[in-house]
Structures are given as C-alpha cells and as structure tokens.
Design an enzyme around this catalytic site. Structure first.
Site, PDB file in Angstrom:
ATOM      1  N   ARG A 166      56.033 -45.855 -88.392  1.00 44.25           N
ATOM      2  CA  ARG A 166      55.400 -44.537 -88.382  1.00 44.25           C
ATOM      3  C   ARG A 166      56.402 -43.441 -88.726  1.00 44.25           C
ATOM      4  O   ARG A 166      56.015 -42.368 -89.161  1.00 44.25           O
ATOM      5  CB  ARG A 166      54.827 -44.237 -86.990  1.00 44.25           C
ATOM      6  CG  ARG A 166      53.645 -45.085 -86.591  1.00 44.25           C
ATOM      7  CD  ARG A 166      53.321 -44.885 -85.122  1.00 44.25           C
ATOM      8  NE  ARG A 166      53.018 -43.507 -84.767  1.00 44.25           N
ATOM      9  CZ  ARG A 166      51.845 -42.930 -84.912  1.00 44.25           C
ATOM     10  NH1 ARG A 166      50.843 -43.604 -85.409  1.00 44.25           N
ATOM     11  NH2 ARG A 166      51.650 -41.678 -84.537  1.00 44.25           N
ATOM     12  N   ARG A 170      64.756 -39.794 -93.880  1.00 47.06           N
ATOM     13  CA  ARG A 170      64.790 -38.980 -95.107  1.00 47.06           C
ATOM     14  C   ARG A 170      66.220 -38.620 -95.486  1.00 47.06           C
ATOM     15  O   ARG A 170      67.020 -38.256 -94.629  1.00 47.06           O
ATOM     16  CB  ARG A 170      64.009 -37.683 -94.909  1.00 47.06           C
ATOM     17  CG  ARG A 170      62.550 -37.914 -94.633  1.00 47.06           C
ATOM     18  CD  ARG A 170      61.742 -36.672 -94.979  1.00 47.06           C
ATOM     19  NE  ARG A 170      60.367 -36.883 -94.542  1.00 47.06           N
ATOM     20  CZ  ARG A 170      59.769 -36.184 -93.591  1.00 47.06           C
ATOM     21  NH1 ARG A 170      60.401 -35.182 -92.992  1.00 47.06           N
ATOM     22  NH2 ARG A 170      58.539 -36.459 -93.251  1.00 47.06           N
ATOM     23  N   ARG A 242      49.733 -48.188 -72.246  1.00 42.09           N
ATOM     24  CA  ARG A 242      50.562 -47.227 -71.535  1.00 42.09           C
ATOM     25  C   ARG A 242      49.686 -46.025 -71.209  1.00 42.09           C
ATOM     26  O   ARG A 242      48.815 -45.635 -71.994  1.00 42.09           O
ATOM     27  CB  ARG A 242      51.738 -46.754 -72.406  1.00 42.09           C
ATOM     28  CG  ARG A 242      52.653 -47.869 -72.813  1.00 42.09           C
ATOM     29  CD  ARG A 242      53.393 -48.474 -71.654  1.00 42.09           C
ATOM     30  NE  ARG A 242      54.472 -47.621 -71.181  1.00 42.09           N
ATOM     31  CZ  ARG A 242      55.208 -47.917 -70.106  1.00 42.09           C
ATOM     32  NH1 ARG A 242      54.943 -49.009 -69.397  1.00 42.09           N
ATOM     33  NH2 ARG A 242      56.205 -47.118 -69.750  1.00 42.09           N
ATOM     34  N   ARG A 272      59.370 -36.539 -73.372  1.00 45.47           N
ATOM     35  CA  ARG A 272      59.390 -35.311 -74.171  1.00 45.47           C
ATOM     36  C   ARG A 272      58.808 -34.147 -73.389  1.00 45.47           C
ATOM     37  O   ARG A 272      58.130 -34.342 -72.374  1.00 45.47           O
ATOM     38  CB  ARG A 272      58.629 -35.505 -75.486  1.00 45.47           C
ATOM     39  CG  ARG A 272      57.202 -35.983 -75.335  1.00 45.47           C
ATOM     40  CD  ARG A 272      56.582 -36.293 -76.711  1.00 45.47           C
ATOM     41  NE  ARG A 272      55.215 -36.778 -76.560  1.00 45.47           N
ATOM     42  CZ  ARG A 272      54.420 -37.143 -77.561  1.00 45.47           C
ATOM     43  NH1 ARG A 272      54.856 -37.062 -78.807  1.00 45.47           N
ATOM     44  NH2 ARG A 272      53.205 -37.579 -77.346  1.00 45.47           N
ATOM     45  N   GLU A 293      56.405 -35.016 -70.104  1.00 45.20           N
ATOM     46  CA  GLU A 293      55.569 -36.198 -70.315  1.00 45.20           C
ATOM     47  C   GLU A 293      56.291 -37.459 -69.855  1.00 45.20           C
ATOM     48  O   GLU A 293      57.429 -37.714 -70.249  1.00 45.20           O
ATOM     49  CB  GLU A 293      55.243 -36.273 -71.810  1.00 45.20           C
ATOM     50  CG  GLU A 293      54.213 -37.296 -72.171  1.00 45.20           C
ATOM     51  CD  GLU A 293      53.808 -37.158 -73.643  1.00 45.20           C
ATOM     52  OE1 GLU A 293      53.657 -36.022 -74.140  1.00 45.20           O
ATOM     53  OE2 GLU A 293      53.664 -38.208 -74.297  1.00 45.20           O
ATOM     54  N   TYR A 341      46.617 -48.544 -82.604  1.00 47.16           N
ATOM     55  CA  TYR A 341      47.312 -47.261 -82.446  1.00 47.16           C
ATOM     56  C   TYR A 341      46.853 -46.373 -83.603  1.00 47.16           C
ATOM     57  O   TYR A 341      47.475 -46.329 -84.649  1.00 47.16           O
ATOM     58  CB  TYR A 341      48.810 -47.558 -82.523  1.00 47.16           C
ATOM     59  CG  TYR A 341      49.794 -46.451 -82.214  1.00 47.16           C
ATOM     60  CD1 TYR A 341      49.386 -45.189 -81.845  1.00 47.16           C
ATOM     61  CD2 TYR A 341      51.151 -46.699 -82.285  1.00 47.16           C
ATOM     62  CE1 TYR A 341      50.323 -44.204 -81.562  1.00 47.16           C
ATOM     63  CE2 TYR A 341      52.096 -45.731 -82.005  1.00 47.16           C
ATOM     64  CZ  TYR A 341      51.667 -44.484 -81.647  1.00 47.16           C
ATOM     65  OH  TYR A 341      52.597 -43.517 -81.380  1.00 47.16           O
ATOM     66  N   ASP A 343      45.695 -42.921 -85.630  1.00 45.78           N
ATOM     67  CA  ASP A 343      45.737 -41.469 -85.737  1.00 45.78           C
ATOM     68  C   ASP A 343      44.307 -40.948 -85.891  1.00 45.78           C
ATOM     69  O   ASP A 343      43.395 -41.693 -86.245  1.00 45.78           O
ATOM     70  CB  ASP A 343      46.580 -41.069 -86.953  1.00 45.78           C
ATOM     71  CG  ASP A 343      48.069 -41.258 -86.690  1.00 45.78           C
ATOM     72  OD1 ASP A 343      48.472 -41.182 -85.515  1.00 45.78           O
ATOM     73  OD2 ASP A 343      48.815 -41.470 -87.651  1.00 45.78           O
TER      74      ASP A 343
HETATM   75  N1  UDP Z   1      60.440 -42.886 -81.348  1.00 44.39           N
HETATM   76  C1  UDP Z   1      61.708 -42.919 -80.798  1.00 44.39           C
HETATM   77  N2  UDP Z   1      62.389 -41.751 -80.637  1.00 44.39           N
HETATM   78  C2  UDP Z   1      61.854 -40.546 -80.982  1.00 44.39           C
HETATM   79  C3  UDP Z   1      60.562 -40.518 -81.538  1.00 44.39           C
HETATM   80  C4  UDP Z   1      59.874 -41.703 -81.699  1.00 44.39           C
HETATM   81  O1  UDP Z   1      62.213 -43.967 -80.446  1.00 44.39           O
HETATM   82  O2  UDP Z   1      62.538 -39.521 -80.792  1.00 44.39           O
HETATM   83  C5  UDP Z   1      59.723 -44.164 -81.495  1.00 44.39           C
HETATM   84  C6  UDP Z   1      58.926 -44.485 -80.240  1.00 44.39           C
HETATM   85  O3  UDP Z   1      58.940 -45.870 -80.024  1.00 44.39           O
HETATM   86  C7  UDP Z   1      57.549 -43.992 -80.604  1.00 44.39           C
HETATM   87  C8  UDP Z   1      57.464 -44.325 -82.087  1.00 44.39           C
HETATM   88  O4  UDP Z   1      58.796 -44.118 -82.570  1.00 44.39           O
HETATM   89  O5  UDP Z   1      56.552 -44.627 -79.852  1.00 44.39           O
HETATM   90  C9  UDP Z   1      56.449 -43.515 -82.882  1.00 44.39           C
HETATM   91  O6  UDP Z   1      56.750 -42.145 -82.751  1.00 44.39           O
HETATM   92  P1  UDP Z   1      55.649 -41.013 -82.866  1.00 44.39           P
HETATM   93  O7  UDP Z   1      56.325 -39.707 -82.878  1.00 44.39           O
HETATM   94  O8  UDP Z   1      54.738 -41.365 -83.996  1.00 44.39           O
HETATM   95  O9  UDP Z   1      54.895 -41.218 -81.463  1.00 44.39           O
HETATM   96  P2  UDP Z   1      53.582 -40.490 -80.892  1.00 44.39           P
HETATM   97  O10 UDP Z   1      53.677 -39.044 -81.232  1.00 44.39           O
HETATM   98  O11 UDP Z   1      52.433 -41.200 -81.496  1.00 44.39           O
HETATM   99  O12 UDP Z   1      53.722 -40.719 -79.432  1.00 44.39           O
END
Ligand code: UDP
Length: 368
Positions: A166, A170, A242, A272, A293, A341, A343
């Site tokens: 996901r 870059r 989860r 976060r 969170e 999962y 979107d």
């Molecule tokens: N992830 C991570 N560190 C970060 C952001 C994301 O390890 O700082 C990993 C984590 O396992 C997460 C996955 O990448 O579940 C997908 O991230 P995304 O931001 O898409 O998660 P969402 O917003 O769907 O919770």
C-alpha cells in the site's frame, strides 16, 4: 445489509431499479466506520472511527460520490516521529536524505537504497521480506517494524506482503500520501454523503437494529455486510481483526501541524495521533480535537476495523469463503463480509458491480 458504503450503494442501485431494499444497521447512525460528526464544543468535524481520506483513480466512483455531496480538495500529508525526529511519509527523497544524513539526488538515492536492500529476496513472502527487499534493514527497523508490531500485534513475518505494498517508496520530494488522480473529503462529512445515497423513497433504513442471520428467510435476497465468520456463527473459529481505541484530547489552534503524525517507535504505545481539523482545511475552528490511536486484538464485543489475514489464517478464510459461495440467497459484501482490507473507493466499486450483477440476474422487479 448495513448502512456503510457497501449497503448504501447496493440499496440505492436496487431502489433505482424498482426494488424496495431494507437497510439494517446495529449502530445508532448510518455510515459505518466512515461516520463523521461535528464536535459540539469546538465545531470540528470529527472522523469518529479514525481518519478517512477518499482517493481513487476510478472516475465513475468519483463522479458517483460527488453527485451526492460535493467533495472539497484535500491533500493528505502524514509525518512520522521516530527516535526523536520527525520525518516525511510516505518514504521519499527527503526522508531518505534526512534519515541517512545525505544530500542525494534521485538517481543516487535509488542506488543508495538498492545497495541496502536485500536483493536475494526475489518473491517476498511476508511483510518483513517485502520491506527488507525494498528499503533495507535500517529504514525497515525505524519506520515499519515498531509501527507494524503495534498496529497488527504480530511479528511482521506473519503478515502478508500486500500490506506494505500500500505504501510507495519515492525518489522525489512528493509527499502526497496518495498517488491517485482524485482525492478529497466530502465538504459536509461522510455521514451526509451516505445519508444522501440512502435518501430514496424505496429504501427503508433501520439503525440501532441487529440483523440476525436467521432473519434471512424474510427477505428475497440478503446482502450481508457484517463479519463473514459471524454470519456462520463463528462455526469454524474466528477470523482475526484488529480494533482501535481512541483517546480523545483537545488542543488550541493547530496542535501538531498536520492531520496525522505516526509514531514509529515501539515504546510509544499509540500508533498515531490524528488532528481532525486538518481534514477540513476550508474551516477554521478555534479549538482542536485530537485522537491518540491504539490498536489491539478485537474481542467479541469490539468493533472490527482491520482484517489481519495472517499468512496461516488463509485456510480458515477459504473455508468460510467456500460456505459463503454455497449459501443461496445471500451475497457477502464489503470489508467485513469479504474479509478484505478495502479502501472506500474499492468498496463502492465492488458494491456497484455487485448490485449490477444482481440486477442482471434478477431483472423485472415490480415498480412499487
Ligand atoms: N506502516 C508502517 N509505518 C508507518 C505507516 C504505515 O509500518 O509509518 C505500515 C503498517 O503496517 C500499516 C501499513 O504500512 O498497517 C499500511 O499503512 P497505511 O497508512 O495504508 O495504513 P492505514 O491508514 O490503512 O491504517
């Protein structure tokens, strides 16, 4: 069907074709986990079940949602705090240069990261291998390992590689979290959007009402958007989810300077912090509502958020999917009903396709 995106979109398509769908949702509001509500104290539009940013390349889906409630431009930018420093996400040239203390240009950074990546892994079989293959051990340890352990509660080697896919890597300074053509947030909130989709005289909506699988016989067809394993009474065991806990606090003005600040360190208990006022940059409230969170295993009475899909859990999913395919009169839809999962845009696309396929098979509903 419930009153999230799947249920609302399917109900609307069916209603437009002359059916009389009933939407039944256990919660006291529509919109499922996308639900937004204005905080009475501060006036901030709160994403009650965590941040939802709409992004898609699907023009039909984008037009569909905008026809119901106009979307406002929104650009999602996320930062992460790791070992007492703030870095840019998704991993980009600024992150790489700051993390390694370098001044690399794109081609140099590409070579620099490639030299650290474990190129012996040709087919990453799990999350950790995927990360080591693409970013190497240093950035994996800093940005992904701790966060992922907190978010998913398991060793990253037990998680599918697809979760990391996901996130992009870059070699430019582009820090737009999503790379999709269309991106925005409904100006009036997601709940107003879902209310508009459900606003059709043929749709009957019941909130605070539990739909029991035994009630299936009362309806010509059921679109089940609840948990796949729940429909079968968890007969083969529980699929893992989860759940999230939010610790709400208030700040004044702009408290953290961005919508989402991730915390990559394992010893910070939250994953976060979300500052909701940033999801509506066209509004300027004085106060601020923030959510810390926390992620944990989902118990029987908790709200399921993320399907875990452990590598070893695939067999159980296959058993339920097989039973679902053999269950006549019921179509399993959405994130919970298909244990994916998803979107929001994909959920809507699937719902449109599901409703159309159903109507193709069962045309000629009598107009009310
Ligand atoms: N992830 C991570 N560190 C970060 C952001 C994301 O390890 O700082 C990993 C984590 O396992 C997460 C996955 O990448 O579940 C997908 O991230 P995304 O931001 O898409 O998660 P969402 O917003 O769907 O919770």
């Amino acid at each position: 069907m419930g009153a999230g995106f799947s249920g609302a979109v399917i109900a609307r398509e069916l209603a437009e074709a002359g059916h009389r769908p009933t939407v039944i949702d256990g919660r006291d509001h529509v919109a499922g986990n996308c639900h937004t509500a204005r905080d009475p104290g501060t006036g901030v539009m709160v994403h009650v079940y965590g941040p939802h940013i709409f992004h898609t390349d699907d023009a039909e889906v984008w037009d569909y949602v905008n026809a119901h409630t106009p979307f406002r431009p929104y650009r999602h930018s996320v930062r992460t705090t790791v070992r007492n420093r703030v870095y840019s996400l998704p991993l980009n040239l600024l992150t790489i240069n700051q993390f390694f203390g370098q001044t690399l240009r794109p081609d140099e950074a590409r070579a620099y990261v490639e030299a650290r990546a474990d190129t012996s892994i040709s087919e990453p079989a799990n999350f950790e291998e995927q990360a080591l293959r693409f970013v190497g051990p240093e950035m994996y340890e800093a940005f992904f390992k701790g966060y992922t352990e907190k978010q998913w509660g398991v060793d990253p080697r037990e998680l599918p590689a697809s979760i990391l896919k996901r996130l992009p890597l870059r070699f430019s300074y582009d820090d737009n979290y999503f790379a999709h053509r269309f991106q925005g947030i409904p100006g009036a909130g997601y709940t107003a959007l879902i209310e508009s989709i459900l606003d059709h005289p043929a749709i009957d909506v019941h909130v605070s009402t539990l739909f029991q699988p035994e009630m299936t016989d009362r309806y010509g067809h059921v679109f089940w958007s609840g948990p796949l394993d729940g429909f079968f009474g968890y007969a083969h065991g529980r699929l893992g989810y989860r759940t999230l806990d939010f610790e709400r606090f208030e700040g004044t003005g702009d408290w953290q300077g961005c919508a989402v600040m991730n915390y990559g360190d394992r010893d910070v208990p939250w994953t976060r912090i979300t500052e909701h006022r940033h999801f509506a940059p066209w509004e300027s409230p004085e106060g601020s509502v923030l959510y810390r969170e926390f992620s944990r295993a989902c118990g029987p009475d908790d709200i399921p958020y993320y399907p875990i899909r452990l590598v070893e859990e695939k067999a159980l999913l296959a058993e339920y999917a097989d039973r679902a395919a053999r269950t006549e009169g019921v179509t399993f839809v959405g994130r919970l009903g298909t244990y994916r999962y998803l979107d929001m845009d994909v959920t809507i696309r699937d719902a449109l396709d599901t409703a159309r396929a159903f109507l193709d098979r069962a045309p000629g509903a009598a107009m009310p």
